[in-house]
Design an enzyme around this catalytic site. Structure first.
Site, PDB file in Angstrom:
ATOM      1  N   THR B  12       0.804  -1.206  -0.230  1.00  0.00           N
ATOM      2  CA  THR B  12       0.147  -0.071   0.122  1.00  0.00           C
ATOM      3  C   THR B  12       0.847   1.217  -0.091  1.00  0.00           C
ATOM      4  OG1 THR B  12      -0.271  -0.372   2.372  1.00  0.00           O
ATOM      5  CG2 THR B  12      -2.176  -0.766   1.040  1.00  0.00           C
ATOM      6  N   ILE B  14       3.711   4.335   1.200  1.00  0.00           N
ATOM      7  CA  ILE B  14       4.058   4.831   2.765  1.00  0.00           C
ATOM      8  C   ILE B  14       2.756   5.697   3.048  1.00  0.00           C
ATOM      9  CG2 ILE B  14       5.596   6.534   3.759  1.00  0.00           C
ATOM     10  CD1 ILE B  14       6.967   4.251   2.666  1.00  0.00           C
ATOM     11  N   HIS B  15       1.772   4.760   3.697  1.00  0.00           N
ATOM     12  CA  HIS B  15       0.578   5.193   4.176  1.00  0.00           C
ATOM     13  C   HIS B  15       0.660   5.806   5.446  1.00  0.00           C
ATOM     14  CE1 HIS B  15      -0.458   1.330   5.837  1.00  0.00           C
ATOM     15  NE2 HIS B  15       0.127   0.859   5.045  1.00  0.00           N
ATOM     16  N   ALA B  16      -0.762   6.033   6.164  1.00  0.00           N
ATOM     17  CA  ALA B  16      -0.806   6.476   7.462  1.00  0.00           C
ATOM     18  C   ALA B  16       0.266   6.030   8.625  1.00  0.00           C
ATOM     19  CB  ALA B  16      -2.029   6.714   7.924  1.00  0.00           C
TER      20      ALA B  16
END
Lengths: 571, 88
Positions: B12, B14-16
């Protein structure tokens, strides 16, 4: 002190402080500030308080929901302390000499816009995180409280306009002792929720959120539909006695959890529960339900933006069938349309939704929807004692058509080698007067009837049950209704079939003696009504009730019937 | 100044959650720390900055550190990226 009258939605009494679950007013205007240093300090102190608040929510979330779920608050805390966010806000306060609220809003707006414009859906949703953090900071700047039900740490009663499923999911069940809402009726989500949580609730008070303030002492009287606000010591003392009595009575009822429901003269009836989701099973077991008399499958289809898949449905049905461990489970096929809308089906608005395109009428047109549900049911059938029931049947042809489609799907699945129970009973809801009148013909072809009294009464009396001005016509004890019920039960018995009832009437203490006298085989009600009904039925003789109901159907008015039952049964 | 290049391997990107981790690690150091992606440079101590890049799987980025503890900071960030399976 004052008293609000609403609708008793879940029985019991609770006395606790009010917790008002209302959206805060976060409006402000742009102001010029003289001393920017003080304004920056005010901003920094709001950040510090917000940080402490988020850290404590995170702690609670870790304990209640687990580290994975709590991780979202890591991101919130980092946003709150983000130098690229904080520095521009402080600069803005200083250079433009504006209040912190305004600087906060303008700067966060920029970031929110930036995230919303990204082409990655995940990143677009991050805008919501910034909004959430901004709301918290603003609330501290403005000195208003942001409600956060997950932080409740003492016994409270919740006061809200209405409670949504996501609100209730956040409520800590150890501390929430009851609720009162402005809107809703006995069958609204909040009322059903309260009964399954077994906490007292009063709904439809109109203005509870207007009148009640945080910390007010509240009595929720879920027996009489009353909400007392800051009552006198005498009233509190009275209610404490009543609360004690109610608890005592519940303990008495609880002794009957594992008992059969047998009248004083040895006649057995089945007490079943109405459910909406597999989560309701626990309440059924705890309250001694002998089966599921009505599984409303609509909930699988509601609160989403597309139809549930066959597998999703299969999992839910399987869970209920397995959970009931061989006890009967009557599943009603999709009863949607009319007043129960599914936005994604794009059905036209109707002038007269209760008489319109709904339930089986819709399913026999939208065959894909119907067949998918039937396949899911058939596949799940080998996990328990499944009975399938079609809603809103008005003619024999409708029943024959629905049954033929079911048989087609069954044959297809069997060809593919899927295991399907051989003993699935197929029945209909009797809620349209034509079907009740013609019950002797239907009884030759169906395996069972279940009388849906809520609709049968409104159709027989021609009185919209949502219209308060004609609510006096909602008369379950009207001899006309009793005669229809009698026709249905007698017709089924002549063919060796059985009849149940799954409307509110089945759990009503005035109706129970009459229904017993008419020979009803299965009573399906809210799980929390079961033990009370069992207690009542154990004290009645069927032969006496037959005598009573034979008199009742010869009476002229509902009022006379009610008086006769009250006198005979000491109610 | 110290710097190193990486390639995202997490599905996914570099998400939250990974962004939170990196920012938390970066905040422990005195040095100025930047993340460079497609000629855009953001402060690695700013979660909004890091997330605004929206770095996806297979994309390359560079971390540069400058200050008294620049090498320690770079090592610590590299360690986090690798142990969490975010980048290589």
């Amino acid at each position: 002190m004052s008293v609000l009258q609403g609708i008793a939605a879940s029985s019991g009494i609770s006395i606790a402080k009010a917790y008002c679950l209302v959206e805060p007013d976060l409006t402000f205007s742009r102001n010029t500030v003289d001393d920017v240093e003080i304004e920056v300090e005010r901003f920094q102190s709001a950040i510090a308080i917000t940080k402490g608040e988020l850290e404590s929510i995170q702690e609670i979330a870790k304990k209640e929901l687990g580290a994975e779920e709590a991780a979202i608050f890591d991101a919130h805390i980092l946003v709150l302390t983000d130098p690229e966010l904080i520095a521009p806000i402080e600069d803005k306060i200083k250079t433009e000499q504006v209040n912190a609220e305004h600087a906060l809003e303008e700067t966060t707006d920029m970031f929110i816009m930036m995230f919303e414009q990204m082409d990655n859906e995940y990143m677009q949703e991050r805008a919501a995180d910034i909004r959430d953090v901004r709301k918290r900071i603003l609330s501290h700047l403005l000195g208003v409280k942001v409600v956060n039900p997950s932080e409740i740490s003492e016994e409270v009663v919740i006061i809200a306009e209405d409670l949504t499923p996501s609100d209730t999911a956040q409520l800590n069940r150890n501390f929430v002792k009851g609720f009162a809402t402005d809107i809703g009726g006995r069958t609204s989500h909040s009322a059903i929720m309260a009964r399954s949580l077994e906490i007292p609730a009063v709904v439809g008070t109109s203005d509870a959120t207007e009148i009640i303030k945080d910390g007010d002492i509240i009595i929720i009287d879920g027996l009489n539909g009353k909400v007392h606000i800051n009552p006198s010591d005498e009233i509190i003392a009275e209610y404490k006695v009543e609360q004690e009595n109610f608890e005592q009575q519940k303990l008495e009822w609880a002794k009957l959890v594992n008992e059969k429901t047998v009248t004083a003269d040895g006649h057995y009836v089945e007490l079943a529960a109405n459910i909406g989701t597999p989560e309701d099973l626990e309440g059924v077991t705890n309250n001694g339900g002998e089966g599921i008399g009505l599984y409303r499958t609509e909930f699988l289809y509601m609160g989403r933006d597309q139809l549930p898949t066959e597998d999703e449905q299969y999992e839910a049905y399987k869970k209920v069938l397995e959970g009931m461990d061989g006890k009967p489970v009557v599943v009603r096929t999709l009863d949607i349309g009319g007043d129960k809308e599914l936005p994604y089906l794009n059905l036209p608005t109707e002038m007269n939704p209760f008489l319109g395109f709904r339930a089986i009428r819709l399913c026999l047109e939208e065959l894909d929807i119907f067949r998918t549900q039937l396949r899911a049911l058939l596949r799940a059938s080998s996990y328990g004692n499944l009975k399938i029931m079609f809603p809103m049947i008005a003619t024999l042809e409708e029943f024959r058509e629905a049954k033929a489609i079911l048989e087609e799907e069954k044959a297809k699945l069997q060809d593919q080698g899927t295991a399907i129970s051989e003993d699935i009973e197929i029945g209909i809801m009797v809620e349209i007067p034509s079907t009740a009148v013609l019950a002797n013909q239907f009884a030759k072809e169906v395996d069972f009837f279940s009388i849906g009294t809520n609709d049968l009464i409104q159709y027989t009396m021609a009185a919209d049950r949502m219209n308060e001005r004609v609510s006096y016509l909602y008369q379950p004890y009207n001899p006309a209704i009793l005669r229809l019920v009698k026709m249905v039960i007698d017709a089924s018995h002549r063919e060796g079939k059985w009849t149940g009832m799954c409307g509110e009437m089945a759990g009503d203490e005035i109706a129970i003696p009459l229904l017993l006298g008419l020979g009803l085989d299965e009573f399906s009600m809210s799980a929390t009504s079961i033990l009370k009904a069992r207690t009542q039925i154990k004290g009645l003789k069927k032969s006496d009730m037959e005598e009573l109901v034979n008199e009742a159907i010869q009476m002229g008015t509902a009022e006379e019937v009610m008086q006769a039952v009250k006198t005979r049964c000491n109610l | 100044m110290a710097e190193k290049s990486f390639k995202v391997i997490d599905e996914t990107g570099i998400h939250a959650r990974p962004a939170s981790m990196l920012v938390s690690v970066a905040n422990k150091f005195q040095s100025d720390i930047n993340l460079i992606h497609n000629d855009k440079k953001v402060n690695l101590k700013s979660i909004l900055g890091v997330m605004s890049l929206g770095i996806g799987k297979g994309e390359e980025f560079k971390i540069s550190t400058e200050g008294s503890d620049e090498q320690d900071a770079l090592d610590a960030l590299e360690n986090t990226l690798k142990s969490e399976g975010l980048a290589e």
